[in-house]
Scaffold this active site. Structure first.
Site, PDB file in Angstrom:
ATOM      1  N   PHE A 149      38.153  48.916  55.213  1.00  0.00           N
ATOM      2  CA  PHE A 149      39.325  49.772  55.403  1.00  0.00           C
ATOM      3  C   PHE A 149      38.983  51.134  55.981  1.00  0.00           C
ATOM      4  O   PHE A 149      39.826  51.788  56.594  1.00  0.00           O
ATOM      5  CB  PHE A 149      40.071  49.970  54.073  1.00  0.00           C
ATOM      6  CG  PHE A 149      39.409  50.935  53.122  1.00  0.00           C
ATOM      7  CD1 PHE A 149      39.592  52.304  53.254  1.00  0.00           C
ATOM      8  CD2 PHE A 149      38.612  50.478  52.081  1.00  0.00           C
ATOM      9  CE1 PHE A 149      38.980  53.201  52.381  1.00  0.00           C
ATOM     10  CE2 PHE A 149      38.005  51.360  51.203  1.00  0.00           C
ATOM     11  CZ  PHE A 149      38.190  52.729  51.352  1.00  0.00           C
ATOM     12  N   LYS A 173      38.908  39.659  61.098  1.00  0.00           N
ATOM     13  CA  LYS A 173      39.679  39.674  59.859  1.00  0.00           C
ATOM     14  C   LYS A 173      39.704  41.118  59.362  1.00  0.00           C
ATOM     15  O   LYS A 173      38.779  41.594  58.719  1.00  0.00           O
ATOM     16  CB  LYS A 173      39.044  38.757  58.818  1.00  0.00           C
ATOM     17  CG  LYS A 173      40.015  38.200  57.757  1.00  0.00           C
ATOM     18  CD  LYS A 173      40.643  39.252  56.866  1.00  0.00           C
ATOM     19  CE  LYS A 173      39.664  39.828  55.879  1.00  0.00           C
ATOM     20  NZ  LYS A 173      40.338  40.827  54.943  1.00  0.00           N
ATOM     21  N   CYS A 281      30.101  55.152  54.731  1.00  0.00           N
ATOM     22  CA  CYS A 281      28.813  54.719  54.197  1.00  0.00           C
ATOM     23  C   CYS A 281      27.701  55.700  54.504  1.00  0.00           C
ATOM     24  O   CYS A 281      26.604  55.582  53.945  1.00  0.00           O
ATOM     25  CB  CYS A 281      28.464  53.320  54.711  1.00  0.00           C
ATOM     26  SG  CYS A 281      28.403  53.184  56.501  1.00  0.00           S
ATOM     27  N   GLU A 382      27.697  54.938  43.740  1.00  0.00           N
ATOM     28  CA  GLU A 382      28.433  55.266  44.968  1.00  0.00           C
ATOM     29  C   GLU A 382      29.882  55.561  44.586  1.00  0.00           C
ATOM     30  O   GLU A 382      30.641  54.652  44.250  1.00  0.00           O
ATOM     31  CB  GLU A 382      28.386  54.113  45.970  1.00  0.00           C
ATOM     32  CG  GLU A 382      29.097  54.472  47.269  1.00  0.00           C
ATOM     33  CD  GLU A 382      29.165  53.333  48.264  1.00  0.00           C
ATOM     34  OE1 GLU A 382      29.136  53.615  49.477  1.00  0.00           O
ATOM     35  OE2 GLU A 382      29.246  52.166  47.834  1.00  0.00           O
TER      36      GLU A 382
END
Length: 489
Positions: A149, A173, A281, A382
């Site tokens: 996302f 996808k 990330c 995280e």
């Protein structure tokens, strides 16, 4: 409200599923669309269309295949602002961040246009009298990407242009949380005149993902997301005999030496920690100022965090938008609370944020956790939000040891004016991307997007020659065309 469609065999197809995911503007709370959660049955025609398109597409000369990429680059540039606004509406990042994301996507299209040179084979003549040996690159086949996302426009382009240029066909996808960006991008793809079935789009959730991982026609899969899911994707796809690369999570540290330009270090670290609301990330989530640098860095980074303007990414002057949804907001706030309970101070607390005019938004303001302890849960978690932990460190050796002790290895950065310290850091740190006086060490398209340890599962990464290697398979040919037989072979 936008209708979300599948794109299969060159046609827009209305999904037949009865389950949907509500797509909500994370800043305003407005319902934007409903993503159909398609299952394996609706993946099947996409896989079939891609397989049927493959023989003719792989036989299309590379010089002709890249002509479609040149057209795509032009369309992406022409529609850059519209795509950026779509990303902001469904993902929450600022318009500047959203358009910057798409510029990175365009860089990869440009890089993939070099495939006629990048995909050349090799030849060795006369390996024995009258014998030649060749290495050929051929496409893998039908490939698929499972997209996260947080970068709905950029991350598909780590893979898609290289795969197409190498002669593969493709299935995308998108994340069910942000389907609108790829709807718009594929509408542009539809204008290219590509052969039917070369690019396909299927919406859905876990069932669609499992369908991709299990389908025998799909030969290669890419994924970006959380480490637990990345490990699942890698294992299941590999067990099915597929090529797979799965980018996982991260806990990216930045080390600040006392000799660093502190103003620059603070400004860049703030951007790295709070840009995209910390949902990337390569976001910096742990700062390790060494020795005497700690107090000054702490004071300055707290000022930078507290003064950052938070709001709707389409409004002028906004520096940080919301997180993706209310569930993420709750999870991030719980992580902050867990850090505080473990003994960390919270000199800048972004919980319970209310932005005037956007009271329904999922906002967490920039947050600083002070004196995070090595080995604590929050030091290794995280958070994936606008939260920066500060950890006291006495030396560069200690900092490197702490970095290498972590389970992740996506990125690590150092701020210093010492070339020797920089060389030591880049040599010894166990991470795939290293920044020296850089906060977000995002590689250009010509280089692979690296990652080590629990941040990556696979051998070949996205972008650059890694992408070319991933989307081609090597064939060795040994040829003999002599008038007389040789004895050696």
């Amino acid at each position: 409200m936008q209708k979300i469609m599948n794109y299969i065999g060159g046609e827009w197809i209305e999904p037949q599923g009865t389950e949907f995911y509500a797509v909500v503007n994370p800043a305003t709370g407005e319902l934007l669309a409903r993503t159909p959660l398609c299952g394996k049955g609706e993946l099947e025609p996409a896989a079939r269309a891609a397989a049927e398109a493959l023989p003719a597409w792989r036989r299309t000369p590379a010089q002709e295949r890249i002509q479609y990429l040149f057209k795509l680059k032009a369309l992406l540039e022409t529609n850059l602002t519209e795509i950026g606004r779509t990303i902001t509406r469904e993902c929450g990042k600022t318009l500047e961040e959203a358009t910057g994301e798409m510029r990175r996507a365009i860089e990869n299209v440009e890089a993939a246009c070099g495939i006629p040179m990048l995909s050349k084979g090799e030849i060795a003549e006369d390996i024995a009298p009258g014998l030649d040996e060749l290495l050929l690159r051929q496409p893998v086949g039908v490939c698929a990407s499972i997209v996260p996302f947080n970068f709905p426009g950029m991350i598909p382009f780590w893979y898609l242009p290289y795969a197409l240029a190498c002669g593969n066909t493709y299935i995308l996808k998108p994340s069910e949380k942000v389907p609108m960006t790829m709807q718009l991008v594929v509408q542009l793809v539809d204008q290219l005149g590509l052969p039917r079935g070369v690019i396909n789009l299927v919406n859905g959730g876990k069932e669609a993902v499992d369908g991709i991982l299990d389908h025998p026609t799909i030969r290669a899969v890419t994924f970006v997301g959380a480490t637990a899911t990345a490990r699942y994707v890698y294992r299941r796809a590999a067990e099915a005999g597929k090529r797979v690369q799965a980018q996982g999570g991260a806990k990216n540290p930045v080390v600040i030496l006392p000799d660093a330009d502190m103003e620059m270090a603070v400004r860049i670290t703030a951007d790295a920690a709070f840009g995209c609301a910390g949902q990337r990330c390569l976001a910096t989530s742990l700062a390790m100022p060494i020795g005497e640098a700690y107090d000054l860095f702490r004071e300055m980074i707290c000022d930078a965090a507290a003064s950052r303007k938070v709001g709707y990414g389409l409004d002028e002057g906004v520096q940080m938008g919301p997180v993706i949804d209310a569930a993420s907001q709750k999870r991030i706030e719980e992580c902050i609370g867990a850090g505080a309970s473990a003994g960390a101070g919270v000199p800048v607390d972004g919980r319970k944020a209310v932005i005037p005019g956007y009271e329904k938004g999922s906002f967490v303001r920039p947050t600083i956790l002070d004196e995070v302890q090595p080995g604590s849960q929050i030091a290794g978690t995280e958070i994936f939000g606008p939260v920066l932990g500060l950890m006291k460190v006495n030396s560069l050796d200690e900092a490197i040891a702490l970095v290498n002790r972590g389970r992740y290895g996506n990125q690590a950065s150092l701020f210093t004016s010492s070339g020797a310290a920089a060389r030591k850091f880049r040599y010894e740190v166990e991470a795939g991307n290293i920044g020296i006086n850089i906060g977000v060490a995002a590689p250009l398209a010509a280089f692979p997007f690296s990652g080590w340890k629990d941040s990556f599962f696979g051998d070949l990464h996205g972008q650059g020659m890694d992408a070319v290697d991933f989307f081609t398979q090597k064939k060795i040919v040994v040829e003999r065309w002599p008038k007389e037989w040789t004895r050696k072979f």
